[in-house]
Design a protein around this motif. Structure first.
Motif, PDB file in Angstrom:
ATOM      1  N   ALA A   1       0.874  -1.168   0.000  1.00  0.00           N
ATOM      2  CA  ALA A   1       0.000   0.000   0.000  1.00  0.00           C
ATOM      3  C   ALA A   1       0.910   1.216   0.000  1.00  0.00           C
ATOM      4  O   ALA A   1       1.672   1.400   0.928  1.00  0.00           O
ATOM      5  CB  ALA A   1      -0.873  -0.002   1.240  1.00  0.00           C
ATOM      6  N   GLY A   2       0.862   2.009  -1.043  1.00  0.00           N
ATOM      7  CA  GLY A   2       1.770   3.147  -0.987  1.00  0.00           C
ATOM      8  C   GLY A   2       2.069   3.835  -2.291  1.00  0.00           C
ATOM      9  O   GLY A   2       1.322   3.739  -3.253  1.00  0.00           O
ATOM     10  N   ARG A   3       3.216   4.503  -2.260  1.00  0.00           N
ATOM     11  CA  ARG A   3       3.474   5.571  -3.219  1.00  0.00           C
ATOM     12  C   ARG A   3       3.694   5.175  -4.668  1.00  0.00           C
ATOM     13  O   ARG A   3       3.768   6.015  -5.531  1.00  0.00           O
ATOM     14  CB  ARG A   3       4.675   6.403  -2.745  1.00  0.00           C
TER      15      ARG A   3
ATOM     16  N   ILE B   1       6.750  -9.136  11.837  1.00  0.00           N
ATOM     17  CA  ILE B   1       7.679  -8.291  12.589  1.00  0.00           C
ATOM     18  C   ILE B   1       8.705  -7.754  11.594  1.00  0.00           C
ATOM     19  O   ILE B   1       9.499  -8.518  11.046  1.00  0.00           O
ATOM     20  CB  ILE B   1       8.367  -9.102  13.713  1.00  0.00           C
ATOM     21  N   PHE B   2       8.655  -6.444  11.341  1.00  0.00           N
ATOM     22  CA  PHE B   2       9.600  -5.816  10.400  1.00  0.00           C
ATOM     23  C   PHE B   2      10.854  -5.413  11.164  1.00  0.00           C
ATOM     24  O   PHE B   2      10.914  -4.336  11.758  1.00  0.00           O
ATOM     25  CB  PHE B   2       8.981  -4.553   9.784  1.00  0.00           C
ATOM     26  N   ASP B   3      11.875  -6.289  11.132  1.00  0.00           N
ATOM     27  CA  ASP B   3      13.135  -5.929  11.797  1.00  0.00           C
ATOM     28  C   ASP B   3      14.159  -5.604  10.712  1.00  0.00           C
ATOM     29  O   ASP B   3      15.213  -6.246  10.599  1.00  0.00           O
ATOM     30  CB  ASP B   3      13.600  -7.085  12.702  1.00  0.00           C
TER      31      ASP B   3
ATOM     32  N   GLU C   1      -3.459   5.413  -7.339  1.00  0.00           N
ATOM     33  CA  GLU C   1      -4.682   5.435  -6.525  1.00  0.00           C
ATOM     34  C   GLU C   1      -4.362   5.857  -5.088  1.00  0.00           C
ATOM     35  O   GLU C   1      -5.202   6.451  -4.415  1.00  0.00           O
ATOM     36  CB  GLU C   1      -5.337   4.047  -6.512  1.00  0.00           C
ATOM     37  N   TYR C   2      -3.150   5.524  -4.614  1.00  0.00           N
ATOM     38  CA  TYR C   2      -2.731   5.940  -3.264  1.00  0.00           C
ATOM     39  C   TYR C   2      -2.449   7.443  -3.253  1.00  0.00           C
ATOM     40  O   TYR C   2      -2.902   8.166  -2.373  1.00  0.00           O
ATOM     41  CB  TYR C   2      -1.488   5.159  -2.821  1.00  0.00           C
ATOM     42  N   HIS C   3      -1.716   7.905  -4.283  1.00  0.00           N
ATOM     43  CA  HIS C   3      -1.381   9.330  -4.373  1.00  0.00           C
ATOM     44  C   HIS C   3      -2.622  10.203  -4.315  1.00  0.00           C
ATOM     45  O   HIS C   3      -2.640  11.238  -3.669  1.00  0.00           O
ATOM     46  CB  HIS C   3      -0.635   9.617  -5.681  1.00  0.00           C
TER      47      HIS C   3
HETATM   48  O1  CP3 Z   1       1.661  -1.651   2.637  1.00  0.00           O
HETATM   49  C1  CP3 Z   1       2.222  -1.704   3.720  1.00  0.00           C
HETATM   50  O2  CP3 Z   1       3.274  -2.349   3.857  1.00  0.00           O
HETATM   51  C2  CP3 Z   1       1.536  -1.097   4.933  1.00  0.00           C
HETATM   52  C3  CP3 Z   1       2.057  -0.020   5.604  1.00  0.00           C
HETATM   53  C4  CP3 Z   1       3.486   0.230   6.086  1.00  0.00           C
HETATM   54  C5  CP3 Z   1       4.014   1.545   6.120  1.00  0.00           C
HETATM   55  N1  CP3 Z   1       5.233   1.484   6.727  1.00  0.00           N
HETATM   56  C6  CP3 Z   1       3.328   2.755   5.627  1.00  0.00           C
HETATM   57  C7  CP3 Z   1       4.139   3.914   5.254  1.00  0.00           C
HETATM   58  C8  CP3 Z   1       4.439  -0.631   6.625  1.00  0.00           C
HETATM   59  C9  CP3 Z   1       4.401  -2.128   6.795  1.00  0.00           C
HETATM   60  C10 CP3 Z   1       5.536   0.183   7.047  1.00  0.00           C
HETATM   61  C11 CP3 Z   1       6.732  -0.364   7.698  1.00  0.00           C
HETATM   62  C12 CP3 Z   1       7.899   0.491   7.921  1.00  0.00           C
HETATM   63  N2  CP3 Z   1       7.928   1.852   8.159  1.00  0.00           N
HETATM   64  C13 CP3 Z   1       9.224   0.012   8.035  1.00  0.00           C
HETATM   65  C14 CP3 Z   1       9.651  -1.438   7.915  1.00  0.00           C
HETATM   66  C15 CP3 Z   1       9.738  -1.873   6.508  1.00  0.00           C
HETATM   67  C16 CP3 Z   1      10.858  -1.254   5.724  1.00  0.00           C
HETATM   68  O3  CP3 Z   1      10.553  -0.592   4.733  1.00  0.00           O
HETATM   69  O4  CP3 Z   1      12.022  -1.458   6.089  1.00  0.00           O
HETATM   70  C17 CP3 Z   1      10.061   1.118   8.287  1.00  0.00           C
HETATM   71  C18 CP3 Z   1      11.577   1.089   8.468  1.00  0.00           C
HETATM   72  C19 CP3 Z   1       9.239   2.274   8.370  1.00  0.00           C
HETATM   73  C20 CP3 Z   1       9.630   3.667   8.664  1.00  0.00           C
HETATM   74  C21 CP3 Z   1       9.203   4.603   7.592  1.00  0.00           C
HETATM   75  N3  CP3 Z   1       7.925   5.086   7.440  1.00  0.00           N
HETATM   76  C22 CP3 Z   1       9.994   5.196   6.575  1.00  0.00           C
HETATM   77  C23 CP3 Z   1      11.470   4.936   6.387  1.00  0.00           C
HETATM   78  C24 CP3 Z   1       9.152   6.019   5.804  1.00  0.00           C
HETATM   79  C25 CP3 Z   1       9.509   6.929   4.648  1.00  0.00           C
HETATM   80  C26 CP3 Z   1      10.056   6.308   3.488  1.00  0.00           C
HETATM   81  C27 CP3 Z   1       9.312   5.129   2.965  1.00  0.00           C
HETATM   82  O5  CP3 Z   1       9.910   4.039   2.953  1.00  0.00           O
HETATM   83  O6  CP3 Z   1       8.144   5.248   2.596  1.00  0.00           O
HETATM   84  C28 CP3 Z   1       7.856   5.907   6.336  1.00  0.00           C
HETATM   85  C29 CP3 Z   1       6.633   6.564   5.848  1.00  0.00           C
HETATM   86  C30 CP3 Z   1       5.594   5.624   5.339  1.00  0.00           C
HETATM   87  N4  CP3 Z   1       5.104   4.547   6.012  1.00  0.00           N
HETATM   88  C31 CP3 Z   1       4.953   5.695   4.099  1.00  0.00           C
HETATM   89  C32 CP3 Z   1       4.038   4.626   4.052  1.00  0.00           C
HETATM   90  C33 CP3 Z   1       3.066   4.287   2.927  1.00  0.00           C
HETATM   91  C34 CP3 Z   1       5.191   6.762   3.046  1.00  0.00           C
HETATM   92  C35 CP3 Z   1       3.959   7.493   2.995  1.00  0.00           C
HETATM   93  C36 CP3 Z   1       3.869   8.648   2.148  1.00  0.00           C
HETATM   94  O7  CP3 Z   1       4.818   9.423   2.014  1.00  0.00           O
HETATM   95  O8  CP3 Z   1       2.749   8.776   1.681  1.00  0.00           O
END
Ligand code: CP3
Length: 339
Positions: free
Chosen positions: A27-29, A202-204, A33-35
Motif C-alpha cells: 500500500a503506498g506511493r 515483525i519488520f526488523d 490510486e494511493y497518491h
Molecule cells: O503496505 C504496507 O506495507 C503497509 C504499511 C506500512 C508503512 N510502513 C506505511 C508507510 C508498513 C508495513 C511500514 C513499515 C515500515 N515503516 C518500516 C519497515 C519496513 C521497511 O521498509 O524497512 C520502516 C523502516 C518504516 C519507517 C518509515 N515510514 C519510513 C522509512 C518512511 C519513509 C520512506 C518510505 O519508505 O516510505 C515511512 C513513511 C511511510 N510509512 C509511508 C508509508 C506508505 C510513506 C507514505 C507517504 O509518504 O505517503
C-alpha cells in the motif's frame, strides 16, 4: 469444496491450490490510486482515518490481485504512544525529536498502553474484517532492533552506527529501552490479534547489520519474550529482516512460523540452513521488480524453491516508489500460474 485462500492454507500447513503472494509495502506511493488519497493529507492523517485506512489497505488486493492485505499504518505508531515525538519528513521518513541519543535519561518515555495510542488501529482492523470477509489481513509491528534504532538515533540508522554505540557505551539505558520496546511489541501485536488479524509480521529491517554474537546477546532475548508471550494466541508470526543470511543459526533457534528473507541468498540454501523449520517468504529484489527483468528473476526464485509448499512469494524488502504497478500485477499472475 470451499476453496481456501492460499496464504491461509500455507500458514496452516496445508497444500495451497497455488503459490500465495503479497508484497511488503504494497500500500503506498507506487500506486496512483494511493497518491490520489494522500493528496493534501499527511501520513499521520492517513493513519488516523479508519475509512481511508480501509481503502488504502484494500487497493493492492483489488489492483494487483495479491492474496493478503496488510493493514495500513506505520511501525512508528506505537512508539508515539510511549512518548516518542515523531514527525514524518517528506522524502526522508520518520524523525524522533526526543531520541535516546538526545535524551539518554528517557524522561517522558513510558510503557506502551493502548489508551495512549492516537491512531484507530483496533477499529481499522475490525472494520476491514467486516467489510472484506475472506481477505486475509496481516497485522505488523517493527522489530526490536529496528524500533530501538529509530528511538536511539531519531532517524533511520540502517547500519546501526549510532545504535551500536549506545548499546556499548550505555548498556543500562539500552537494555531498559529494549525491554520496554519488547513489551510494547507484545501488547501491540496482541491488540491487533484480538481485533482479528490472521498473522503478524515483525519488520526488523536492519537486524542484518548485527554480528551473530551481538544478535544473540541483545536481540535474541527480546525476540524470545515476544514469541513466548504470543504463543498462546496461536497466530502465525512472520519475521523479516534484510541481510539475515549470516544470522540463520541464531534465527533457527527461535520459534517463528515464517521467515522472510531478502534477495541476497537463494531460498533453497536458507531452507537447508534452517533445516526446514520455517515457512519461507521472499525474496525478489525490489530494485529488480522495478526493471524490465522482473519476470526472469521471479522465475529464478520459483525454480529454486521448486515444489516446496511451505513458501509465500514476496519481495526481499518493500516496494520502491518507482515500481510500475503493471510489473507487480504480472508478477502476481506469473506466480499464480506457475505450478
Ligand atoms: O503496505 C504496507 O506495507 C503497509 C504499511 C506500512 C508503512 N510502513 C506505511 C508507510 C508498513 C508495513 C511500514 C513499515 C515500515 N515503516 C518500516 C519497515 C519496513 C521497511 O521498509 O524497512 C520502516 C523502516 C518504516 C519507517 C518509515 N515510514 C519510513 C522509512 C518512511 C519513509 C520512506 C518510505 O519508505 O516510505 C515511512 C513513511 C511511510 N510509512 C509511508 C508509508 C506508505 C510513506 C507514505 C507517504 O509518504 O505517503
Amino acid at each position: 469444496m470451499v476453496r481456501i485462500n492460499p496464504f491461509i492454507a500455507v500458514l496452516r500447513g496445508e497444500e495451497p491450490e497455488r503459490i500465495p503472494i503479497w508484497f511488503m509495502r504494497q500500500a503506498g506511493r507506487y500506486l496512483p490510486e494511493y497518491h490520489k488519497m494522500r493528496q493534501g493529507r499527511s501520513i499521520q492523517e492517513m493513519c488516523s482515518d479508519p475509512s481511508l485506512i480501509n481503502e488504502v489497505t484494500k487497493q493492492p488486493v483489488n489492483i494487483l490481485g495479491v492474496d493478503a492485505a496488510i493493514i495500513f499504518s506505520d511501525i512508528m505508531v506505537p512508539l508515539e504512544a510511549m512518548g516518542f515525538e515523531i514527525t514524518f519528513r517528506e522524502g526522508v521518513g520518520p524523525v524522533v525529536s526526543n531520541s535516546i541519543k538526545e535524551k539518554p535519561d528517557m524522561t517522558g518515555i513510558t510503557p506502551f498502553h493502548e489508551k495512549n495510542l492516537k491512531y484507530p488501529i483496533r477499529e481499522s482492523i475490525t472494520r476491514f474484517r467486516e467489510n472484506n470477509p475472506g481477505v486475509p489481513l496481516i497485522g505488523f509491528t517493527g522489530g526490536p532492533i529496528t524500533l530501538l534504532s529509530y528511538a536511539t538515533k531519531g532517524s533511520a540508522d540502517r547500519d546501526l552506527e549510532i545504535t551500536k554505540n549506545v548499546m556499548y557505551t550505555r548498556e543500562g539505558t539500552y537494555l531498559e529501552a529494549l525491554d520496554m520496546i519488547s513489551e510494547m511489541i507484545v501488547s501491540y501485536a496482541k491488540l491487533q490479534i484480538s481485533a482479528g488479524v490472521d498473522a503478524i509480521q515483525i519488520f526488523d529491517s536492519w537486524a542484518g547489520s548485527l554480528s551473530p554474537y551481538v544478535f544473540e546477546k541483545y536481540v535474541d532475548r527480546s525476540l524470545r519474550i515476544v514469541l513466548e508471550s504470543l504463543k498462546d494466541t496461536g497466530t502465525p508470526i512472520i519475521y523479516f529482516g534484510t541481510g539475515l543470511s549470516g544470522l540463520l543459526d541464531q534465527i533457527t533457534k527461535l520459534n517463528f512460523d515464517v521467515l522472510s528473507m531478502d534477495w541476497r541468498v537463494r531460498l533453497s540454501k536458507v531452507r537447508s540452513m534452517t533445516r526446514g523449520k520455517f515457512i519461507l517468504q521472499g525474496n525478489l529484489d525490489p530494485r529488480v521488480a522495478a526493471t524490465p527483468n522482473y519476470l526472469q528473476e521471479t522465475k529464478n526464485i520459483l525454480e529454486d524453491i521448486g515444489e516446496d509448499p511451505n513458501f509465500i512469494f514476496n519481495l526481499g524488502h518493500g516496494v520502491i516508489p518507482i515500481t510500475p504497478p503493471e510489473n507487480l500485477r504480472s508478477i502476481v499472475n506469473y506466480v499464480h500460474s506457475f505450478r
